[in-house]
Scaffold this motif. Structure first.
Motif, PDB file in Angstrom:
ATOM      1  N   GLY A   1      -0.264  -9.922   3.032  1.00 13.79           N
ATOM      2  CA  GLY A   1       0.621  -9.265   2.328  1.00 13.79           C
ATOM      3  C   GLY A   1       1.069  -9.866   1.089  1.00 13.79           C
TER       4      GLY A   1
ATOM      5  N   SER B   1      -2.896  -0.651   4.828  1.00 13.57           N
ATOM      6  CA  SER B   1      -1.752  -1.983   4.737  1.00 13.57           C
ATOM      7  C   SER B   1      -0.466  -1.540   3.614  1.00 13.57           C
ATOM      8  CB  SER B   1      -2.279  -3.040   4.374  1.00 13.57           C
ATOM      9  OG  SER B   1      -1.604  -4.231   3.900  1.00 13.57           O
TER      10      SER B   1
ATOM     11  N   ASP C   1       3.412  -0.669   4.736  1.00 14.27           N
ATOM     12  CA  ASP C   1       4.740  -1.017   3.879  1.00 14.27           C
ATOM     13  C   ASP C   1       5.241  -0.095   3.363  1.00 14.27           C
ATOM     14  OD1 ASP C   1       3.626  -3.622   4.907  1.00 14.27           O
ATOM     15  OD2 ASP C   1       3.726  -4.465   2.802  1.00 14.27           O
TER      16      ASP C   1
ATOM     17  N   THR D   1       7.434   1.936   6.189  1.00 13.72           N
ATOM     18  CA  THR D   1       8.343   1.024   6.957  1.00 13.72           C
ATOM     19  C   THR D   1       9.549   0.436   5.963  1.00 13.72           C
ATOM     20  OG1 THR D   1       7.220  -1.271   6.697  1.00 13.72           O
ATOM     21  CG2 THR D   1       6.799   0.225   8.568  1.00 13.72           C
TER      22      THR D   1
ATOM     23  N   THR E   1       9.497  -2.023   4.323  1.00 14.48           N
ATOM     24  CA  THR E   1       9.651  -3.530   4.432  1.00 14.48           C
ATOM     25  C   THR E   1       8.273  -4.033   3.513  1.00 14.48           C
ATOM     26  OG1 THR E   1      10.552  -3.551   6.378  1.00 14.48           O
ATOM     27  CG2 THR E   1       9.556  -5.633   5.806  1.00 14.48           C
ATOM     28  N   TRP E   2       8.496  -4.696   2.415  1.00 15.67           N
ATOM     29  CA  TRP E   2       7.428  -5.347   1.593  1.00 15.67           C
ATOM     30  C   TRP E   2       7.191  -6.515   2.001  1.00 15.67           C
ATOM     31  CZ3 TRP E   2       4.236  -2.469  -1.330  1.00 15.67           C
ATOM     32  CH2 TRP E   2       3.046  -2.900  -2.005  1.00 15.67           C
ATOM     33  N   ARG E   3       6.116  -6.678   2.965  1.00 17.71           N
ATOM     34  CA  ARG E   3       5.781  -8.344   3.259  1.00 17.71           C
ATOM     35  C   ARG E   3       5.430  -9.272   2.271  1.00 17.71           C
ATOM     36  NH1 ARG E   3       1.004  -7.495   6.446  1.00 17.71           N
ATOM     37  NH2 ARG E   3       0.725  -5.409   5.278  1.00 17.71           N
TER      38      ARG E   3
END
Length: 314
Positions: free
Chosen positions: A29, A123, A127, A130, A132-134
């Motif tokens: 991430g 990957s 993100d 979704t 959602t930036w991990r």
């Protein structure tokens, strides 16, 4: 899998799949370039492992030495961070690929690079989709250095034990006439941990999961003995690998084993053609577990000697 169906199955597909799997494993991430750097490490591991294996190919003493060194490297980094352990396991796998199955060719390098970029793009896209930036889960260099420094003697003892056990497992597989002796070596690094209780649990899960995966792949192969169906089966096994692992380690190993057995059926052209290798898969896993126990016993003896030579101060 789709590329394999469109272009055709060949050695490049092995390099592509191994690179993708390790790249996603090393996906920590964080910012785009930071993430790309870690995932590019997967490509370097694949090229390094297969490169070393290619140099040793055809020379049994060199192959034994290479496996001993890579096995020792795995033991040194196994408990530092999951990413380091995964990279070391894949180096053992790719060493076997280069030495015993598919030597590295110049054309494989752009394949590895392309699929690192593909994994990174997936990957990043995930993100974005979704929302959602991990955040980065990469280990801090200071933490890694401190952990290595605090346990360096114990790590070297464990590494020495593994470096002895790994070539012994390889030579035993050769003596038994097994066609793919590197499976025993991969089994060792899959189950072996510095902690003996963790190793025992992993051995139980690996043996049970391997048997379950073989049965599932055989049933699938007999029910749908078609080229495209086997590729779809491999894709399904890859998709359920991590969710199954979260439920139970044996289920995750079953999915991984099913993936490998379906690949063998695909390459052989039929379930019958792969039956010999499927049986050897079970035997090699057993050999690997036996020599993982040997490594643990050697480590216990070495650690006892270490405590005698360097007693802890009260």
């Amino acid at each position: 899998m789709t590329a394999g169906m469109l272009v055709g199955v060949d050695i490049w597909l092995i390099y592509a799949m191994v690179t993708c799997i390790l790249a996603f494993t090393l996906d920590t991430g964080g910012p785009a370039l930071h993430r790309l750097g870690w995932m590019a490490g997967a490509g370097l591991v694949v090229l390094a492992g297969t490169g070393i294996g290619t140099l040793a190919a055809g020379h049994t003493p060199l192959i034994v030495i290479a496996f001993a060194l890579v096995g020792g490297f795995y033991a040194l980094v196994e408990s530092i961070h999951p990413s380091a352990a995964a990279a070391a396991r894949f180096m053992c796998l790719t060493l076997a690929v280069g030495a015993l199955y598919a030597p590295l060719q110049p054309g494989d390098v752009p394949v590895v690079a392309a699929f690192v970029l593909y994994a990174w793009a997936v990957s990043m896209a995930w993100d974005a989709v979704t929302g959602t930036w991990r955040p980065s889960t990469a280990p801090a260099p200071a933490m890694v250095y401190a952990r290595i420094r605090a346990t360096q003697r114990e790590r070297w003892v464990f590494a020495t034990a593994v470096a002895i056990a790994v070539p012994l497992a390889f030579l035993t597989s050769l003596a038994l006439g097994l066609h793919r002796p590197y499976w025993a070596l991969i089994a060792i690094v899959l189950v072996l941990r510095a902690d003996a209780l963790s190793s025992r649990r992993m051995m139980e899960q690996t043996l049970g999961g391997t048997l379950l995966g073989v049965v599932a792949a055989l049933a699938f192969g007999y029910a749908l003995p078609f080229h495209a169906a086997l590729l779809v089966g491999m894709a399904l096994a890859a998709l359920i690998r991590w969710p199954a692992q979260q439920l139970h380690g044996a289920l995750g190993m079953a999915a991984l084993t099913a993936f490998i057995i379906l690949l063998l059926e695909l390459v052989a052209g039929s379930v019958g053609g792969a039956s010999h290798d499927i049986l050897e898969r079970l035997v090699d896993v057993m050999v690997g577990c036996v020599f993982a126990v040997v490594a643990l016993l050697l480590d216990r003896l070495g650690q006892a000697l270490l405590r005698r030579l360097y007693p802890r101060r009260p």
